[in-house]
Design a protein around this motif. Structure first.
Motif, PDB file in Angstrom:
ATOM      1  N   PRO A 138       0.502   4.309   3.427  1.00 18.48           N
ATOM      2  CA  PRO A 138      -0.605   3.907   4.301  1.00 18.48           C
ATOM      3  C   PRO A 138      -0.714   4.839   5.503  1.00 18.48           C
ATOM      4  O   PRO A 138       0.274   5.451   5.911  1.00 18.48           O
ATOM      5  CB  PRO A 138      -0.195   2.509   4.754  1.00 18.48           C
ATOM      6  CG  PRO A 138       1.294   2.543   4.714  1.00 18.48           C
ATOM      7  CD  PRO A 138       1.641   3.420   3.533  1.00 18.48           C
ATOM      8  N   VAL A 155       0.858  -1.177   0.000  1.00 19.41           N
ATOM      9  CA  VAL A 155       0.000   0.000   0.000  1.00 19.41           C
ATOM     10  C   VAL A 155       0.897   1.231   0.000  1.00 19.41           C
ATOM     11  O   VAL A 155       1.731   1.385   0.901  1.00 19.41           O
ATOM     12  CB  VAL A 155      -0.914   0.019   1.247  1.00 19.41           C
ATOM     13  CG1 VAL A 155      -1.710   1.310   1.317  1.00 19.41           C
ATOM     14  CG2 VAL A 155      -1.820  -1.190   1.264  1.00 19.41           C
ATOM     15  N   SER A 167       0.909  -1.667   5.957  1.00 15.56           N
ATOM     16  CA  SER A 167       1.541  -1.240   4.704  1.00 15.56           C
ATOM     17  C   SER A 167       1.337  -2.282   3.607  1.00 15.56           C
ATOM     18  O   SER A 167       1.802  -2.120   2.490  1.00 15.56           O
ATOM     19  CB  SER A 167       3.035  -0.998   4.922  1.00 15.56           C
ATOM     20  OG  SER A 167       3.653  -2.197   5.350  1.00 15.56           O
TER      21      SER A 167
END
Length: 119
Positions: free
Chosen positions: A97, A94, A103
């Motif tokens: 985040p 991600v 993450s």
């Protein structure tokens, strides 16, 4: 002297920040997804993710490993109490985040096996 301390402090903060952003061994790296098989226990366990107390999945990657808590679940997977699972999952990084989020976004690829837990 003060300038030297400030320089050392700045260097230490940069080093710590760089280490905090490095992926752990076997984890999802920047820009790459990973697929793996996980075992999910029949029961969830209480865990904390900040101020709220929530229930977390217990997962492991092989039957001889101890259970660990999985805080954010798997997209597309609904855990039923009393049922053990073997899942194929995908972890996708991600970008940026939130501080209180993972993450990695984990999602279900398929349920490989599910059975009632042994009493």
């Amino acid at each position: 002297m003060t300038r030297a301390i400030a320089s050392l402090s700045a260097f230490a903060l940069l080093a710590v920040g760089a280490c905090a952003q490095m992926p752990a061994v076997g984890s999802v790296g920047v820009g790459q997804a990973v697929e793996k098989t996980v075992y999910v226990a029949a029961e969830t366990r209480p865990c904390s993710t900040g101020v709220a107390r929530v229930e977390c999945l217990q997962v492991r990657e092989s039957v001889d490993q101890p259970w660990t808590l999985h805080y954010f679940g798997y997209e597309g997977f609904e855990h039923k109490p009393g049922v053990e699972y073997r899942l194929r999952v995908r972890g996708t990084p991600v970008a940026n985040p939130p501080a209180d989020a993972s993450s990695v976004r984990w999602s279900l690829i398929e349920i490989l096996d599910q059975k009632p837990a042994r009493p």
